[in-house]
Write a protein that holds these residues in place. Structure first.
Motif, PDB file in Angstrom:
ATOM      1  N   SER A  80      48.246  54.065  25.419  1.00 48.27           N
ATOM      2  CA  SER A  80      46.968  53.712  24.816  1.00 48.27           C
ATOM      3  C   SER A  80      46.660  52.257  25.103  1.00 48.27           C
ATOM      4  O   SER A  80      47.556  51.432  25.303  1.00 48.27           O
ATOM      5  N   LEU A  81      45.369  51.951  25.085  1.00 43.92           N
ATOM      6  CA  LEU A  81      44.906  50.597  25.377  1.00 43.92           C
ATOM      7  C   LEU A  81      43.590  50.400  24.642  1.00 43.92           C
ATOM      8  O   LEU A  81      42.793  51.343  24.529  1.00 43.92           O
ATOM      9  N   ARG A  82      43.361  49.204  24.113  1.00 43.70           N
ATOM     10  CA  ARG A  82      42.091  48.930  23.475  1.00 43.70           C
ATOM     11  C   ARG A  82      41.404  47.767  24.168  1.00 43.70           C
ATOM     12  O   ARG A  82      41.951  46.666  24.234  1.00 43.70           O
ATOM     13  N   LEU A  83      40.213  48.011  24.635  1.00 51.20           N
ATOM     14  CA  LEU A  83      39.383  46.972  25.226  1.00 51.20           C
ATOM     15  C   LEU A  83      38.436  46.421  24.172  1.00 51.20           C
ATOM     16  O   LEU A  83      37.990  47.149  23.288  1.00 51.20           O
ATOM     17  N   SER A  84      38.133  45.148  24.290  1.00 54.48           N
ATOM     18  CA  SER A  84      37.161  44.511  23.405  1.00 54.48           C
ATOM     19  C   SER A  84      36.069  43.863  24.228  1.00 54.48           C
ATOM     20  O   SER A  84      36.308  43.419  25.357  1.00 54.48           O
ATOM     21  N   CYS A  85      34.884  43.807  23.651  1.00 56.31           N
ATOM     22  CA  CYS A  85      33.754  43.134  24.275  1.00 56.31           C
ATOM     23  C   CYS A  85      33.154  42.210  23.225  1.00 56.31           C
ATOM     24  O   CYS A  85      32.598  42.683  22.230  1.00 56.31           O
ATOM     25  N   ALA A  86      33.285  40.910  23.444  1.00 56.77           N
ATOM     26  CA  ALA A  86      32.734  39.925  22.521  1.00 56.77           C
ATOM     27  C   ALA A  86      31.343  39.535  22.996  1.00 56.77           C
ATOM     28  O   ALA A  86      31.180  39.098  24.143  1.00 56.77           O
ATOM     29  N   ALA A  87      30.371  39.686  22.105  1.00 59.24           N
ATOM     30  CA  ALA A  87      28.980  39.403  22.447  1.00 59.24           C
ATOM     31  C   ALA A  87      28.504  38.162  21.709  1.00 59.24           C
ATOM     32  O   ALA A  87      28.862  37.942  20.544  1.00 59.24           O
ATOM     33  N   SER A  88      27.702  37.366  22.376  1.00 59.48           N
ATOM     34  CA  SER A  88      27.138  36.180  21.746  1.00 59.48           C
ATOM     35  C   SER A  88      25.789  35.867  22.371  1.00 59.48           C
ATOM     36  O   SER A  88      25.459  36.361  23.458  1.00 59.48           O
ATOM     37  N   GLY A  89      25.027  35.038  21.668  1.00 62.74           N
ATOM     38  CA  GLY A  89      23.764  34.562  22.201  1.00 62.74           C
ATOM     39  C   GLY A  89      22.571  35.450  21.951  1.00 62.74           C
ATOM     40  O   GLY A  89      21.459  35.109  22.360  1.00 62.74           O
ATOM     41  N   GLY A  90      22.778  36.591  21.297  1.00 59.35           N
ATOM     42  CA  GLY A  90      21.658  37.488  21.034  1.00 59.35           C
ATOM     43  C   GLY A  90      21.421  37.683  19.557  1.00 59.35           C
ATOM     44  O   GLY A  90      22.137  37.137  18.719  1.00 59.35           O
ATOM     45  N   THR A  91      20.417  38.460  19.241  1.00 59.57           N
ATOM     46  CA  THR A  91      20.167  38.850  17.859  1.00 59.57           C
ATOM     47  C   THR A  91      20.664  40.283  17.684  1.00 59.57           C
ATOM     48  O   THR A  91      21.111  40.915  18.636  1.00 59.57           O
ATOM     49  N   GLN A 146      21.156  32.550  25.426  1.00 59.04           N
ATOM     50  CA  GLN A 146      21.536  33.381  26.556  1.00 59.04           C
ATOM     51  C   GLN A 146      22.627  34.350  26.111  1.00 59.04           C
ATOM     52  O   GLN A 146      23.642  33.953  25.564  1.00 59.04           O
ATOM     53  N   VAL A 147      22.401  35.624  26.372  1.00 54.00           N
ATOM     54  CA  VAL A 147      23.361  36.649  25.973  1.00 54.00           C
ATOM     55  C   VAL A 147      24.590  36.582  26.867  1.00 54.00           C
ATOM     56  O   VAL A 147      24.481  36.490  28.092  1.00 54.00           O
ATOM     57  N   ARG A 148      25.744  36.612  26.235  1.00 55.58           N
ATOM     58  CA  ARG A 148      26.998  36.565  26.975  1.00 55.58           C
ATOM     59  C   ARG A 148      27.907  37.658  26.457  1.00 55.58           C
ATOM     60  O   ARG A 148      28.041  37.848  25.246  1.00 55.58           O
ATOM     61  N   LEU A 149      28.531  38.380  27.379  1.00 55.34           N
ATOM     62  CA  LEU A 149      29.478  39.433  27.052  1.00 55.34           C
ATOM     63  C   LEU A 149      30.796  39.134  27.746  1.00 55.34           C
ATOM     64  O   LEU A 149      30.809  38.844  28.946  1.00 55.34           O
ATOM     65  N   VAL A 150      31.892  39.206  26.996  1.00 52.12           N
ATOM     66  CA  VAL A 150      33.210  38.922  27.561  1.00 52.12           C
ATOM     67  C   VAL A 150      34.157  40.055  27.205  1.00 52.12           C
ATOM     68  O   VAL A 150      34.420  40.306  26.024  1.00 52.12           O
ATOM     69  N   GLU A 151      34.671  40.711  28.217  1.00 49.31           N
ATOM     70  CA  GLU A 151      35.616  41.809  28.020  1.00 49.31           C
ATOM     71  C   GLU A 151      37.050  41.285  28.048  1.00 49.31           C
ATOM     72  O   GLU A 151      37.384  40.414  28.867  1.00 49.31           O
ATOM     73  N   THR A 152      37.884  41.834  27.192  1.00 47.66           N
ATOM     74  CA  THR A 152      39.309  41.510  27.177  1.00 47.66           C
ATOM     75  C   THR A 152      40.086  42.785  26.889  1.00 47.66           C
ATOM     76  O   THR A 152      39.521  43.787  26.442  1.00 47.66           O
ATOM     77  N   GLY A 153      41.397  42.716  27.134  1.00 51.97           N
ATOM     78  CA  GLY A 153      42.267  43.825  26.756  1.00 51.97           C
ATOM     79  C   GLY A 153      42.764  44.675  27.914  1.00 51.97           C
ATOM     80  O   GLY A 153      43.572  45.583  27.698  1.00 51.97           O
ATOM     81  N   GLY A 154      42.286  44.394  29.113  1.00 48.59           N
ATOM     82  CA  GLY A 154      42.750  45.169  30.248  1.00 48.59           C
ATOM     83  C   GLY A 154      44.186  44.853  30.600  1.00 48.59           C
ATOM     84  O   GLY A 154      44.784  43.913  30.077  1.00 48.59           O
ATOM     85  N   GLY A 155      44.758  45.644  31.492  1.00 49.36           N
ATOM     86  CA  GLY A 155      46.119  45.395  31.923  1.00 49.36           C
ATOM     87  C   GLY A 155      46.696  46.581  32.650  1.00 49.36           C
ATOM     88  O   GLY A 155      45.980  47.520  33.010  1.00 49.36           O
ATOM     89  N   LEU A 156      48.008  46.524  32.850  1.00 46.42           N
ATOM     90  CA  LEU A 156      48.738  47.591  33.524  1.00 46.42           C
ATOM     91  C   LEU A 156      49.459  48.427  32.487  1.00 46.42           C
ATOM     92  O   LEU A 156      50.243  47.895  31.693  1.00 46.42           O
ATOM     93  N   VAL A 157      49.168  49.723  32.463  1.00 50.10           N
ATOM     94  CA  VAL A 157      49.806  50.635  31.518  1.00 50.10           C
ATOM     95  C   VAL A 157      50.282  51.876  32.257  1.00 50.10           C
ATOM     96  O   VAL A 157      49.890  52.106  33.413  1.00 50.10           O
ATOM     97  N   GLN A 158      51.105  52.657  31.585  1.00 55.02           N
ATOM     98  CA  GLN A 158      51.592  53.903  32.165  1.00 55.02           C
ATOM     99  C   GLN A 158      50.746  55.074  31.677  1.00 55.02           C
ATOM    100  O   GLN A 158      50.140  55.012  30.595  1.00 55.02           O
ATOM    101  N   ALA A 159      50.723  56.107  32.461  1.00 57.12           N
ATOM    102  CA  ALA A 159      50.002  57.317  32.079  1.00 57.12           C
ATOM    103  C   ALA A 159      50.494  57.795  30.717  1.00 57.12           C
ATOM    104  O   ALA A 159      51.702  57.808  30.450  1.00 57.12           O
ATOM    105  N   GLY A 160      49.546  58.156  29.857  1.00 63.29           N
ATOM    106  CA  GLY A 160      49.869  58.605  28.516  1.00 63.29           C
ATOM    107  C   GLY A 160      49.832  57.517  27.469  1.00 63.29           C
ATOM    108  O   GLY A 160      49.822  57.819  26.266  1.00 63.29           O
TER     109      GLY A 160
END
Length: 128
Positions: free
Chosen positions: A17-28, A1-15
């Motif tokens: 930088s932020l990096r989001l990640s998406c960890a994928a598993s269960g697929g080819t 079963q394909v699973r996607l999990v996003e991380t890295g969100g949060g509260l930031v100020q204008a200007g």
């Protein structure tokens, strides 16, 4: 079963930088042919942010961006294709949204309805 999990969100100020990640598993590998980032601002519809498409015949990735983030955001993924990133530079209050990653085994465009698999989302809030 394909699973996607996003991380890295949060509260930031204008200007900031932020990096989001998406960890994928269960697929080819083919499960992740097109991976995308979408976002849903408060009270609005889910909208396309960026996507990355693997051309299997050439082994290369092509990236696409919405006009609203082009030049500020960068989509990328690890060589094993199990992790996708969204580097968000010069964020603005209008970038505030829940950010979702999605994947599909075929070439897909910017419509959310085209994607088979979705994560649960991560909240990004940009203060002015």
């Amino acid at each position: 079963q394909v699973r996607l999990v996003e991380t890295g969100g949060g509260l930031v100020q204008a200007g900031d930088s932020l990096r989001l990640s998406c960890a994928a598993s269960g697929g080819t590998f083919s499960t992740y042919t097109t991976m995308g980032w979408f976002r849903q601002p408060p009270g609005k519809e889910r909208e396309f942010v960026a996507r990355i498409w693997r051309n299997w015949s050439g082994g290369t990735d092509t990236t696409y961006y919405s006009d609203s983030v082009k030049g500020r955001f960068t989509i990328s993924r690890a060589n094993d294709m199990n992790t996708m990133y969204l580097l968000m530079n010069s964020v603005k209050p209008e970038d505030t949204a829940v950010y979702y990653c999605a994947t599909d085994r075929r070439y897909r465009g910017s419509a959310a309805s085209e994607y088979d698999f979705w994560g649960q989302g991560t909240q990004v809030t940009v203060s002015s």
